[in-house]
Design a protein around this motif. Structure first.
Motif, short mmCIF file in Angstrom:
data_model
loop_
_atom_site.label_atom_id
_atom_site.label_comp_id
_atom_site.label_asym_id
_atom_site.label_seq_id
_atom_site.Cartn_x
_atom_site.Cartn_y
_atom_site.Cartn_z
N UNK A 172 0.82 -1.22 0.00
CA UNK A 172 0.00 0.00 0.00
C UNK A 172 0.85 1.26 0.00
N UNK A 173 1.92 1.26 0.80
CA UNK A 173 2.79 2.43 0.87
C UNK A 173 3.52 2.63 -0.45
N UNK A 174 4.01 1.52 -0.99
CA UNK A 174 4.78 1.57 -2.23
C UNK A 174 3.94 2.04 -3.40
N UNK A 175 2.68 1.69 -3.39
CA UNK A 175 1.82 2.03 -4.52
C UNK A 175 1.15 3.39 -4.39
N UNK A 176 1.66 4.23 -3.52
CA UNK A 176 1.13 5.59 -3.44
C UNK A 176 1.30 6.25 -4.81
#
Lengths: 287, 290
Positions: A172-176
Motif C-alpha cells: 500500500x505504501x509503495x503504490x502511493x
C-alpha cells in the motif's frame, strides 16, 4: 463572475432507480423476489444444516459426532461449571497480545519497506522465507526459546500474524500514486508529512486487508499454541475433551474459538468504519 | 480578499533533458528549449504526445530535473519546487481520505504560518464558492464526478493566490461539455487574478480559447517550434460566437498545421512517449497498478 452550475455527484445519480432501462423493465418483480430470498437464504441454509446434523447425529455413535443439541448442552455445562469463562479469557488475552504486537511491528516494518527500496531489498528475503514456511513447524523452537507459558503462546500468535501485515502495508505504501507525492512536494509538505499524511493513509485499505488475513492466522496460532504448548485456554479444553472422547464438549470449545474470531473481526470492522469512513465502498452516510 | 501581487515571470533558456542514460543509448527528451513567459501571461504548451510538454511543465514546477540550460522564475534559477506555486494535475490528484474542503485547504500549507485559522477557513470557503463546490465541501473525492474533482484540484491550486499556476492537461479526461464549461470558468478566474499560467494541452481549440500565446512543440527531440500570439479580444465567450470568429479559425488552423507537420515527420516513431517519464523514471499515474 463565474456561475458554475453544480453537477450531480455520481453516487447520487447511481442511487436513482434504473427502472426505465429496457433490459430490466418487466423483470423488476422477479428482482424484488430475489432480493428478499437473498436475505432469508443463509438463515434457511443454516437451520436446514443443523436439522440434518441433528437427525444424522442421532443415529451415529456420540463419540464420532455429537448432535447440535448435545453440543449446546455441553456449552451450557462448560459455561455454568466455570470452565469456559477463564478459557475464553485466556484465549482472548493470548490473541489480543500477539495480534496487537504483530500490528505494531508489522505496520512499522511495512512502512519502512514501502518507503525505502534499500530496506525493502534487505528484508525481502526474510519476509518471503517466513511467508512460505509452515510456521507451525517452529513451535518446538519457540518452546526452547520462550518456555511453555504466556510468552511462548504470544510468540506463536505474533509469528503467524506478522507477515501478511508487513506485506500488505508495504504494498500500500509503495503504490502511493506519484501524483499524490507530487501534490505533497508542490504544497511543501515535510518529508515526515509525506509519509504520515500521504503514504500511510494511502495504504490504509491495504493494511486492513492485511489485518483481516492476519487475524485468521493469529487465531490459528493462538489455538495451536494453547493445544501444543501450554494445554490451557480454549485449545487446552479442545485437547482435554478430545483425549476424553467427549465430542460434544470438544465441539463446544471449538465453537467458542470461532466466537473469539467473530468478535475480533467485528471489532476490526467497527474500527475501520468509524476511523476510516472513506474506505467504504458504498454509501458513506454523509448526506 | 487577497492582495493583488504580480505574477511570476519565467525564462526557459536552452533547456535540454535526457533520460535513461544506460550504455550510451540516452534518449533526448528535450533539446534547446527556449521560452519566456511574462508576468500575468497565459501560455499554452501544445504538441503531439511525445513532444515533452509534460516534462517541460514539470521542470518549470521543480518536480523534475533538467540536464542542460537554465530555467529561472523572477530571475531565480529553479531548484526544487518554487515558492507560491499552484499545480493542477491530469488526474486531479485529490487525497481520497480527505474531504473536498480538506483537500483544498492543503493548498494553504506553505503559507499556513502567516494565516490565522479563521482566515484560512474563509479563504477555502471563498475558493470553493468560486469553483461552485460549496455544497460538496464535506464530500469525499470518490463521491464527485470528474469535472468536480478537477474543480477541487483547481481550487487547491488557487487558494493560496499563487504567483504561478501550472496546469498539466487538467481537462484532458473530461467529457466535451464539462471541458468547455471549465475552460470558460478558468478563463474568467485567471483573468481576474494576476497569476501567470502555463497550461499543457493537446487540444488546439482549448489552447486558442484560453491563451495569450501558444508555444507549439515538436517531438524527437522535443523543442519549442514556434510561439503563436493569440490576438483575440477578451473576454472570450463561446456563446458570443468565438468559434465563428475568422481570426480564431485562422489561428487554430495554423497551430494545427504546425502540430500535424511534425507528426507526419514522426510517423512510425510515435510509440515512445517521454511525457510518461517523470522524476522516478515512471509516472505511476500512467502505469496501471496491479
Amino acid at each position: 463572475m463565474a456561475h458554475p452550475t453544480i453537477e450531480k455527484p455520481q453516487a447520487a445519480a447511481a442511487a436513482e432507480p434504473s427502472s426505465g432501462d429496457w433490459e430490466t423493465a418487466g423483470k423488476s418483480g422477479r428482482g424484488d423476489l430475489l432480493r428478499k430470498v437473498a436475505v432469508v437464504l443463509p438463515i434457511v441454509s443454516v437451520v436446514l444444516f443443523l436439522l440434518i446434523w441433528q437427525v444424522v447425529g442421532g443415529h451415529i455413535d456420540p463419540i464420532l459426532l455429537a448432535t447440535p443439541v448435545n453440543v449446546a448442552k455441553a456449552f451450557w455445562d462448560l459455561l455454568t461449571s466455570g470452565e469456559l469463562g477463564p478459557a475464553f479469557a485466556t484465549a482472548m488475552g493470548d490473541l489480543a497480545t500477539g495480534y496487537l504486537l504483530a500490528i505494531v511491528v508489522g505496520i512499522a516494518v511495512g512502512v519502512l519497506m514501502g518507503r525505502s527500496p534499500i530496506v525493502e531489498r534487505i528484508l525481502n528475503p526474510y519476509v518471503n522465507f517466513f511467508q512460505a514456511t509452515p510456521l507451525i513447524a517452529l513451535v518446538p523452537l519457540v518452546v526452547i526459546w520462550f518456555g511453555v507459558g504466556f510468552e511462548a503462546r504470544v510468540a506463536v500468535t505474533f509469528m503467524l500474524a506478522l507477515w501478511s501485515i508487513i506485506i500488505n502495508t508495504a504494498t500500500g505504501v509503495k503504490e502511493t500514486p506519484a501524483s499524490l507525492i507530487d501534490v505533497g512536494r508542490v504544497y511543501k509538505f515535510s518529508r515526515w508529512r509525506v509519509i504520515t499524511g500521504v503514504s500511510i493513509p494511502n495504504a490504509v485499505p491495504n493494511i486492513f486487508a492485511g489485518l483481516r488475513i492476519a487475524l485468521g492466522k493469529a487465531l490459528i496460532g493462538m489455538v495451536i499454541a494453547q493445544m501444543e504448548i501450554s494445554v490451557t485456554g480454549l485449545g487446552g479444553l479442545i485437547v482435554n475433551y478430545g483425549n476424553a472422547f467427549k465430542t460434544a464438549y470438544l465441539l463446544a470449545a471449538v465453537c467458542t474459538a470461532s466466537l473469539v474470531g467473530v468478535i475480533a473481526a467485528a471489532i476490526l470492522e467497527v474500527i475501520r468504519r468509524f476511523a476510516f469512513p472513506w474506505t467504504q465502498g458504498e454509501d458513506l452516510g454523509r448526506w | 480578499m487577497t492582495a493583488v501581487r504580480a505574477g511570476a515571470a519565467i525564462d526557459v533558456a536552452a533547456v535540454g533533458k535526457r533520460y535513461g542514460q544506460r550504455r550510451g543509448s540516452a534518449n533526448v527528451a528535450l533539446r534547446d528549449v527556449n521560452l519566456s513567459v511574462q508576468s500575468g501571461e497565459f501560455v499554452s504548451l501544445v504538441g503531439a504526445s511525445g513532444c515533452g510538454k509534460t516534462s517541460l511543465i514539470r521542470m518549470i514546477g521543480g518536480l523534475a530535473p533538467y540536464s542542460t540550460g537554465s530555467i529561472t522564475i523572477d530571475g531565480d534559477p529553479v531548484r526544487g519546487v518554487p515558492k507560491r506555486l499552484g499545480f493542477v494535475f491530469q488526474d486531479a490528484a485529490l487525497m481520497p481520505w480527505r474531504s473536498v474542503r480538506e483537500n483544498v485547504a492543503m493548498g494553504l500549507n506553505e503559507i499556513s504560518k502567516s494565516l490565522s485559522k479563521s482566515d484560512a477557513r474563509s479563504r477555502v470557503h471563498e475558493q470553493l464558492e468560486l469553483v461552485g463546490l460549496t455544497k460538496f465541501a464535506d464530500y469525499y473525492p470518490r463521491q464527485l464526478s470528474g469535472g468536480m474533482k478537477q474543480r477541487a484540484g483547481l481550487a487547491r491550486a488557487l487558494v493560496s493566490a499563487p504567483s504561478l499556476l501550472l496546469m498539466d492537461e487538467p481537462f484532458g479526461a473530461l467529457d466535451a461539455f464539462t471541458r468547455l464549461r471549465l475552460q470558460e470558468e478558468l478563463a474568467l478566474i485567471v483573468s481576474e487574478s494576476n497569476t501567470t499560467t502555463v497550461f499543457v494541452t493537446h487540444d488546439v481549440d482549448e489552447a486558442v480559447f484560453l491563451s495569450d500565446r501558444i508555444a507549439v512543440m515538436s517531438a524527437s527531440p522535443g523543442t519549442v517550434k514556434e510561439v503563436v500570439t493569440v490576438d483575440l479580444p477578451r473576454p472570450r465567450l463561446r456563446r458570443q460566437g468565438l468559434l465563428d470568429n475568422r481570426r480564431a479559425a485562422e489561428l487554430r488552423d495554423h497551430v494545427l498545421r504546425l502540430v500535424m507537420e511534425d507528426q507526419d515527420h514522426q510517423h512510425g516513431s510515435g510509440d515512445q512517449d517521454p511525457d510518461s517519464v517523470g522524476s522516478n523514471g515512471v509516472r505511476a499515474d500512467e502505469v496501471p497498478t496491479a
